[in-house]
Scaffold this active site. Structure first.
Site, PDB file in Angstrom:
ATOM      1  N   GLY A 195       1.078  -1.372   0.595  1.00 38.71           N
ATOM      2  CA  GLY A 195       0.071  -0.091  -0.414  1.00 38.71           C
ATOM      3  C   GLY A 195       1.075   0.967   0.264  1.00 38.71           C
ATOM      4  O   GLY A 195       2.044   1.060  -0.103  1.00 38.71           O
ATOM      5  N   THR A 204      -0.973  -2.789   8.395  1.00 37.15           N
ATOM      6  CA  THR A 204      -0.940  -2.037   7.877  1.00 37.15           C
ATOM      7  C   THR A 204      -1.473  -0.622   7.471  1.00 37.15           C
ATOM      8  O   THR A 204      -0.733   0.532   6.500  1.00 37.15           O
ATOM      9  CB  THR A 204      -1.082  -2.560   6.656  1.00 37.15           C
ATOM     10  OG1 THR A 204       0.361  -3.897   5.972  1.00 37.15           O
ATOM     11  CG2 THR A 204      -0.541  -2.125   5.204  1.00 37.15           C
ATOM     12  N   HIS A 252       0.211   1.682   9.849  1.00 36.79           N
ATOM     13  CA  HIS A 252       1.343   1.927   9.353  1.00 36.79           C
ATOM     14  C   HIS A 252       0.844   3.241   7.916  1.00 36.79           C
ATOM     15  O   HIS A 252       1.354   4.264   8.704  1.00 36.79           O
ATOM     16  CB  HIS A 252       1.945   1.187   8.989  1.00 36.79           C
ATOM     17  CG  HIS A 252       2.987   1.121   8.503  1.00 36.79           C
ATOM     18  ND1 HIS A 252       4.093   1.147   8.859  1.00 36.79           N
ATOM     19  CD2 HIS A 252       3.782   2.195   7.461  1.00 36.79           C
ATOM     20  CE1 HIS A 252       5.841   2.123   8.211  1.00 36.79           C
ATOM     21  NE2 HIS A 252       5.402   2.393   6.975  1.00 36.79           N
ATOM     22  N   GLU A 253       0.118   2.511   7.326  1.00 38.76           N
ATOM     23  CA  GLU A 253       0.255   4.027   6.491  1.00 38.76           C
ATOM     24  C   GLU A 253      -0.814   5.303   6.917  1.00 38.76           C
ATOM     25  O   GLU A 253      -0.248   6.113   6.282  1.00 38.76           O
ATOM     26  CB  GLU A 253      -0.970   3.399   5.135  1.00 38.76           C
ATOM     27  CG  GLU A 253       0.211   2.769   4.024  1.00 38.76           C
ATOM     28  CD  GLU A 253       1.092   3.075   3.992  1.00 38.76           C
ATOM     29  OE1 GLU A 253       1.439   3.899   3.617  1.00 38.76           O
ATOM     30  OE2 GLU A 253       2.467   2.271   3.391  1.00 38.76           O
ATOM     31  N   HIS A 310       1.349   7.697   8.094  1.00 35.15           N
ATOM     32  CA  HIS A 310       2.077   8.793   7.259  1.00 35.15           C
ATOM     33  C   HIS A 310       0.825   9.885   6.721  1.00 35.15           C
ATOM     34  O   HIS A 310       1.466  10.623   6.105  1.00 35.15           O
ATOM     35  CB  HIS A 310       2.518   7.652   6.266  1.00 35.15           C
ATOM     36  CG  HIS A 310       3.709   6.777   5.636  1.00 35.15           C
ATOM     37  ND1 HIS A 310       4.836   7.359   6.729  1.00 35.15           N
ATOM     38  CD2 HIS A 310       3.683   5.832   5.594  1.00 35.15           C
ATOM     39  CE1 HIS A 310       5.377   6.252   6.613  1.00 35.15           C
ATOM     40  NE2 HIS A 310       4.857   5.463   5.400  1.00 35.15           N
ATOM     41  N   ASP A 338      13.528  10.312  12.384  1.00 34.05           N
ATOM     42  CA  ASP A 338      11.989  10.811  12.006  1.00 34.05           C
ATOM     43  C   ASP A 338      11.827  11.441  12.930  1.00 34.05           C
ATOM     44  O   ASP A 338       9.985  12.176  12.445  1.00 34.05           O
ATOM     45  CB  ASP A 338      11.263   9.238  12.711  1.00 34.05           C
ATOM     46  CG  ASP A 338      11.608   9.175  13.957  1.00 34.05           C
ATOM     47  OD1 ASP A 338      12.102  10.335  14.577  1.00 34.05           O
ATOM     48  OD2 ASP A 338      10.768   8.160  14.798  1.00 34.05           O
ATOM     49  N   THR A 359      11.473   8.339  19.990  1.00 28.29           N
ATOM     50  CA  THR A 359      11.635   7.246  19.234  1.00 28.29           C
ATOM     51  C   THR A 359      13.184   7.226  19.307  1.00 28.29           C
ATOM     52  O   THR A 359      13.878   7.695  19.087  1.00 28.29           O
ATOM     53  CB  THR A 359      10.841   7.249  17.783  1.00 28.29           C
ATOM     54  OG1 THR A 359      11.531   8.030  17.111  1.00 28.29           O
ATOM     55  CG2 THR A 359       9.581   7.540  18.429  1.00 28.29           C
TER      56      THR A 359
END
Length: 598
Positions: free
Chosen positions: A199, A238, A241-242, A245, A261, A266
């Site tokens: 993706g 997934t 995660h996307e 973004h 990042d 982190t």
């Protein structure tokens, strides 16, 4: 990691995730340097957007009650499939879609069962992002929907190209499906992607330039946690995660060896985690993390297997929620998706009208109407009756919106309660009342006045009615106004009229008064012999001072034997405004209008 703006400006570009037989990989579709050269104005705009998002203390749009409270994202899932029944092959079932929504809500709220697997050193930074996702219940045309669309694209396998047009997923014209309004809905396209692709998502900084393609694309075999899924992508991570973004998060390793990042809590990481078995904690693979607790391979923004992932951090939470601040690329989700639809101003809104709410995810709503009666209400609208100015508020959890408008026939009111007038032979600039109310434009309205008593003259200009009383006593009249919804009912007015002025035997000064007011009973002695006789036999004079609401604020008695025939009143402690001084002598009452300006 430390925060730097420039190092991660590729966020404006397309991020693509893919999977091979061994691991998931991601790349940048467009090189930032080339983008800067070919689109300098857009590049500058991206820089400005990034700077805006990095600033702290910006205010959330007024429709959100608590900037730290729950943010709810309405979602539409576009299923692009071959000609298969629902639940077969790419035409994924509703249950599979719902399972993905469940995963999003668990992971973004840190309600996921596997949160117990977060290593102890990282538990203190693990975050409940307080963002939730709900399938839309209302489509862009106002119709009810499940939040799922299905489009038969045949046996097409989409290849991610250099542009959205060449990829073809997001347009009807290229064999895909047009996005719903991306300022109101998170669009997720689920389809068959070319071999290995899981993706991709569109970054927030890209939204101002290509809003019609904003959203997330997911391979159907990596969407949700039920149905036909890959063995390493069967937990719905997934999409987590996307959407990370989509909310401006970068890969945990900053797309460089020990990269940045842009998130402070982190740890530095050597590179992406291979999508094999879950690593053992602590994992230290490079000099950038040898003295720390190692790498955060269980973060949703790494490339670990779904089963290995279990947290976002507090810093990632802040970065994601910053998108909803004023000026942020996602602030429209607060500004647009929970609001009372535009109520026309300066037009007729009849009693009995239904006011609509834009509530695309059908949140339960509490309506409050001040100035009107609710006849019926739902999560999408409310019907009101009454006349006058209405303040209408819709509230649902962390969301609220308020509109103020005029409903029904116009109404006349006035703020001149308790006002009185002096008998006069001319128009005084202070002898007027303000005609105000609701349902009309005061300065341009058409007023109609009908005299009940004939002891005064008048004229109206804009919304002021100037009055010239001819006799003492009372003046009575009624007024109506033509407003947006026709004529108002008649409004009756009555005001007292008194004999104002000193009657020839006293004078009041200064007027306007500042700090003090003097009543001089000797003022006309030399100039008026007839009144001089009154002054020599004043007897007992009662003096009263009233405010504009006819409340007594001062009183005293002036006796004839007092040698000083002047009385000084301290006005320093009285509020500024219009007052009425009454002098009562031998059963005669004289009134003087006084203005106090301390």
């Amino acid at each position: 990691m430390k925060t730097y703006l420039i190092s991660i400006l590729f966020i404006a570009l397309l991020s693509i995730c893919s999977v091979s037989s061994a691991q998931r990989t991601c790349g940048i579709d467009t090189n930032l340097e080339e983008f800067q050269k070919s689109n300098p104005k857009e590049y500058k705009r991206i820089m400005e957007l990034e700077l805006t998002k990095s600033k702290e203390g910006a205010a959330i749009q007024q429709r959100i009650i608590d900037s730290n409270g729950k943010i709810i994202i309405p979602v539409v899932v576009h299923v692009l499939h071959g000609n298969s029944p629902i639940g077969a092959n790419q035409n994924i079932s509703n249950a599979q879609v719902l399972s993905q929504i469940d995963v999003l809500n668990e992971d973004f709220r840190r309600l996921n069962a596997d949160r117990v697997n977060t290593p102890v050193p990282f538990q203190s930074v693990a975050a409940d992002v307080n963002i939730e996702f709900r399938l839309a219940c209302i489509d862009p045309n106002g119709n009810a929907t499940t939040g799922i669309t299905r489009t038969n694209v045949g046996d097409r396998i989409f290849t991610v190209g250099s542009t959205e047009q060449s990829t073809g997923i997001k347009f009807n014209s290229t064999g895909g499906k047009d996005a719903w309004d991306t300022s109101k809905y998170l669009n997720i396209w689920v389809c068959v992607l070319n071999t290995g692709s899981l993706g991709y998502s569109q970054r927030p900084s890209q939204f101002p330039f290509t809003p019609n393609t904003d959203g997330v694309v997911i391979h159907f075999a990596a969407f949700g946690r039920v149905g036909f899924l890959g063995s390493r992508t069967n937990k719905g991570r997934t999409a987590v995660h996307e959407i990370g973004h989509w909310l401006d998060l970068n890969h945990i390793w900053g797309d460089n060896d020990c990269g940045d990042d842009e998130v402070i809590d982190t740890p530095f990481q050597h590179t992406q985690t291979s999508q094999l078995d879950c690593p053992s904690f602590p994992r230290r693979t490079a000099s950038c993390n040898l003295t720390t607790n190692g790498e955060m391979f269980m973060n949703y923004m790494d490339y670990s297997n779904d089963v290995c992932m279990n947290l976002f951090t507090q810093g990632q939470k802040t970065r994601m929620r910053n998108n909803f601040l004023i000026g942020g690329a996602r602030h429209a989700f607060i500004n647009n998706y929970f609001k009372i639809k535009d109520v026309s101003q300066n037009t007729c809104i009849p009693s009995g009208s239904t006011i609509q709410l834009q509530n695309v995810h059908c949140l339960p709503v509490e309506w409050t109407a001040i100035g009107a009666t609710k006849v019926s209400e739902s999560n999408q609208s409310v019907t009101l009756t009454g006349s006058g100015t209405v303040t209408l508020t819709a509230t649902s959890g962390n969301y609220t919106d308020t509109k103020t408008f005029d409903l029904g026939n116009p109404i006349i009111t006035t703020s001149d309660i308790g006002k009185q007038f002096c008998k006069t032979n001319y128009y005084e600039t202070q002898n007027y009342i303000d005609l105000v109310g609701s349902g009309f434009a005061p300065l341009a309205a058409n007023f109609e006045v009908e005299k009940i008593t004939n002891n005064f003259a008048f004229y109206v200009t804009q919304n002021k009615m100037f009055i010239q009383p001819h006799t003492a006593g009372f003046i009575t009249f009624r007024v109506r106004v033509q407003g947006y919804c026709g004529w108002s009912a008649w409004k009756l007015f009555q005001y007292p009229v008194t004999n104002c002025g000193g009657g020839g035997f006293f004078k009041v000064y200064p007027n306007p008064a500042k700090e003090s007011l003097t009543i001089d009973f000797d003022s006309n002695k030399e100039n008026n012999k007839n009144e001089d006789q009154k002054q020599e036999n004043l007897g007992e004079v009662k003096i009263e001072l009233y405010n504009s609401y006819q409340k007594l604020v001062f009183e005293t008695t002036f006796k004839e034997e007092q040698k000083d025939r002047k009385l000084k009143i301290d006005t320093n402690k009285l509020p500024n405004g219009v007052y009425y001084l009454k002098i009562i002598n031998n059963k005669e009452v004289y009134t003087e209008r006084i203005v106090i300006e301390n």
